[in-house]
Design an enzyme around this catalytic site. Structure first.
Site, short mmCIF file in Angstrom:
data_model
loop_
_atom_site.label_atom_id
_atom_site.label_comp_id
_atom_site.label_asym_id
_atom_site.label_seq_id
_atom_site.Cartn_x
_atom_site.Cartn_y
_atom_site.Cartn_z
N SER A 171 42.81 39.47 28.17
CA SER A 171 43.72 39.66 27.05
C SER A 171 43.18 39.16 25.72
CB SER A 171 45.05 38.98 27.35
OG SER A 171 44.87 37.60 27.56
N GLU A 227 42.20 38.95 35.91
CA GLU A 227 42.71 40.08 35.13
C GLU A 227 41.66 41.19 35.21
OE1 GLU A 227 43.85 38.85 31.12
OE2 GLU A 227 44.43 36.90 31.91
N ASN A 246 50.23 45.08 21.19
CA ASN A 246 49.53 45.61 22.36
C ASN A 246 50.06 47.00 22.73
OD1 ASN A 246 48.11 43.10 22.71
ND2 ASN A 246 50.01 42.26 23.52
N HIS A 252 45.28 34.47 32.21
CA HIS A 252 46.48 34.33 31.34
C HIS A 252 47.34 33.13 31.77
CE1 HIS A 252 50.46 35.56 29.70
NE2 HIS A 252 49.73 36.08 28.74
N ASP A 280 45.63 41.31 37.65
CA ASP A 280 46.60 41.54 36.57
C ASP A 280 46.05 42.64 35.66
OD1 ASP A 280 48.30 41.45 34.41
OD2 ASP A 280 48.31 39.26 34.24
N HIS A 318 46.63 44.59 30.41
CA HIS A 318 46.06 45.25 29.23
C HIS A 318 45.31 46.54 29.56
CE1 HIS A 318 47.11 42.12 26.34
NE2 HIS A 318 46.97 41.32 27.37
N LYS A 363 53.25 46.44 27.25
CA LYS A 363 52.10 46.63 26.37
C LYS A 363 51.91 48.13 26.12
CE LYS A 363 50.81 42.01 26.92
NZ LYS A 363 50.43 40.95 27.83
C1 LIG Z 1 51.10 39.73 28.24
C2 LIG Z 1 50.53 39.33 29.53
C3 LIG Z 1 51.35 38.99 30.60
C4 LIG Z 1 52.84 38.79 30.44
O1 LIG Z 1 53.52 39.99 30.32
P1 LIG Z 1 54.93 39.98 29.59
O2 LIG Z 1 55.58 41.21 30.08
O3 LIG Z 1 54.65 39.97 28.12
O4 LIG Z 1 55.65 38.74 30.03
C5 LIG Z 1 50.76 38.76 31.83
N1 LIG Z 1 49.43 38.81 31.99
C6 LIG Z 1 48.62 39.12 30.96
C7 LIG Z 1 47.15 39.17 31.20
C8 LIG Z 1 49.14 39.37 29.71
O5 LIG Z 1 48.32 39.62 28.69
#
Ligand SMILES: *Cc1c(COP(=O)(O)O)cnc(C)c1O
Length: 383
Positions: A179, A175, A41, A127, A204, A207, A238
């Site tokens: 993801s 989100e 990512n 997620h 969130d 991404h 990411k």
């Molecule tokens: C990867 C991800 C997370 C977690 O983040 P990390 O820093 O890898 O623990 C949280 N929310 C989403 C949507 C993700 O894709």
């Protein structure tokens, strides 16, 4: 009945094997040069950017490799406070709090603001960390079909009708860029309905951060909507090429989380090198270089999509750096991923429970760091 732990677990692992759902770890380190990586990512290629590497090296030399304890115990490295100010400004919020990971940010934040008697409403494709956090909070968990405003509103109507005295807090969680599907939430509509029903919203941006908006602040970034969202979370791991998570919101929210988010209070702070790399990543993202990288990423996405055969094109609906190629059964996705691997391409097969059953897929992620040759070679392999 054999109650030996390993005997029981072996049986369960065998069942996973039979269903093609067993996961194993593959070494790629040291060989990442020989694989064309379409699994990460690292959308802008920042994890190998000289400015991040130098910032990390220099902070590590100056302060050492570890933070030593939680921030409330040892005090806070001034770099972390600067990173939090930079995150808050970037996300157009008053304040931000950095956690050990995005997962930890979700797990700390949601249970700190809702609990028993409250309601969390999740998008169906949210997620795992958001689902886990909602469950951990003790609130009633409700789910609406992916991106369905009508169903979200119907739930809100029902919940608020039963909540006559306004005793329950209602938190919607989604989100901005999903993801595993690479599609986007209708944020403006979600914000309109959540305001209508007096609910709160956590978005969130894991991404989308680094990738969308003029400075890479995310999908909320340029929309003028940040001020209407109570909590914006994301990860430094990411597009920002480092590690760690964050929540941005009001000063009051951050003061509260500093006291009550257990994954913050009871966990060691991130190492100085990681903090320095994250700050450098934000600086690159906000610069004209960042804009250039986002342009390159968009060109790479378009090039990949154009080069797909008609059969794959049919499946590649996403316009983002996340390109799910749905295969259906886990066994099919695994076979295709193994074949690509033999040809030197790292493309993960994503299976249940990460995605619904019978929606197993190859998940191609594109990066600004990919060359046209690499993308064309992947397209040939997929064909
Ligand atoms: C990867 C991800 C997370 C977690 O983040 P990390 O820093 O890898 O623990 C949280 N929310 C989403 C949507 C993700 O894709």
């Amino acid at each position: 009945m054999d109650l030996n732990l390993d005997s029981i677990l072996k049986l369960e692992l065998e069942a996973l094997d039979r269903a093609h759902l067993r996961r194993t770890l593959h070494a790629t380190s040291g060989s990442s040069e020989t694989f064309h990586n379409f699994a990460a990512n690292d959308y802008l290629g920042l994890s190998r950017h000289p400015a991040l590497i130098e910032a990390s090296r220099s902070a590590t030399s100056q302060y050492g490799t570890g933070a030593g304890a939680s921030r409330l115990v040892t005090g806070t490295n001034s770099g972390v406070l600067a990173l939090e100010e930079e995150l808050a400004a970037w996300k157009e919020k008053e304040a931000a709090l950095v956690f050990g990971s995005g997962y930890a940010a979700a797990l700390g934040t949601i249970p700190a603001v809702v609990g028993r008697g409250d309601v969390v409403i999740l998008d169906k494709l949210a997620h795992a960390c958001l689902i886990d956090a909602a469950r951990l909070s003790g609130a009633t968990v409700r789910v609406f079909p992916h991106n369905s405003i009508e169903k979200l509103e119907a739930l809100l109507r029902k919940i608020t009708a039963a909540n006559i005295e306004n005793k329950s807090r209602i938190l919607i969680v989604t989100e901005s860029l999903f993801s595993m599907d690479g599609d986007m939430a209708p944020l403006r509509e979600i914000i309109d309905v959540k305001e209508l029903y007096g609910a709160w919203l956590l978005v969130d941006e894991a991404h989308a951060t680094g990738v969308y908006g003029a400075t890479g602040a995310g999908l909320l970034g340029d929309s003028g909507l940040s001020g209407r969202v109570e909590m914006i979370m994301g990860t430094l791991s990411k597009a920002l090429g480092s590690v760690g998570g964050y929540v941005a919101g009001s000063r009051t929210l951050v003061d509260w989380l500093t006291n009550r988010a257990r994954s913050f209070v009871f966990s060691t702070a991130l190492p100085p090198g990681v903090i320095a790399a994250s700050r450098a990543a934000i600086e690159v993202s906000r610069s004209s270089e960042g804009m250039g990288l986002r342009d390159q990423l968009r060109q790479n996405i378009a090039h990949f999509k154009e080069g797909l055969t008609a059969a794959w094109k049919e499946k590649a609906r996403s316009t983002s750096a996340i390109q799910p190629l749905i295969c259906g059964e886990a066994a099919t996705a695994l076979q295709l991923a193994a074949k690509l691997r033999e040809q030197g391409f790292l493309v993960p097969a994503i299976r249940y429970p990460t995605v619904p059953r019978h929606a197993a897929r190859l998940r191609v992620t594109l990066s600004a760091a990919h060359s046209r040759d690499e993308i064309e070679a992947l397209n040939r392999a997929l064909a």
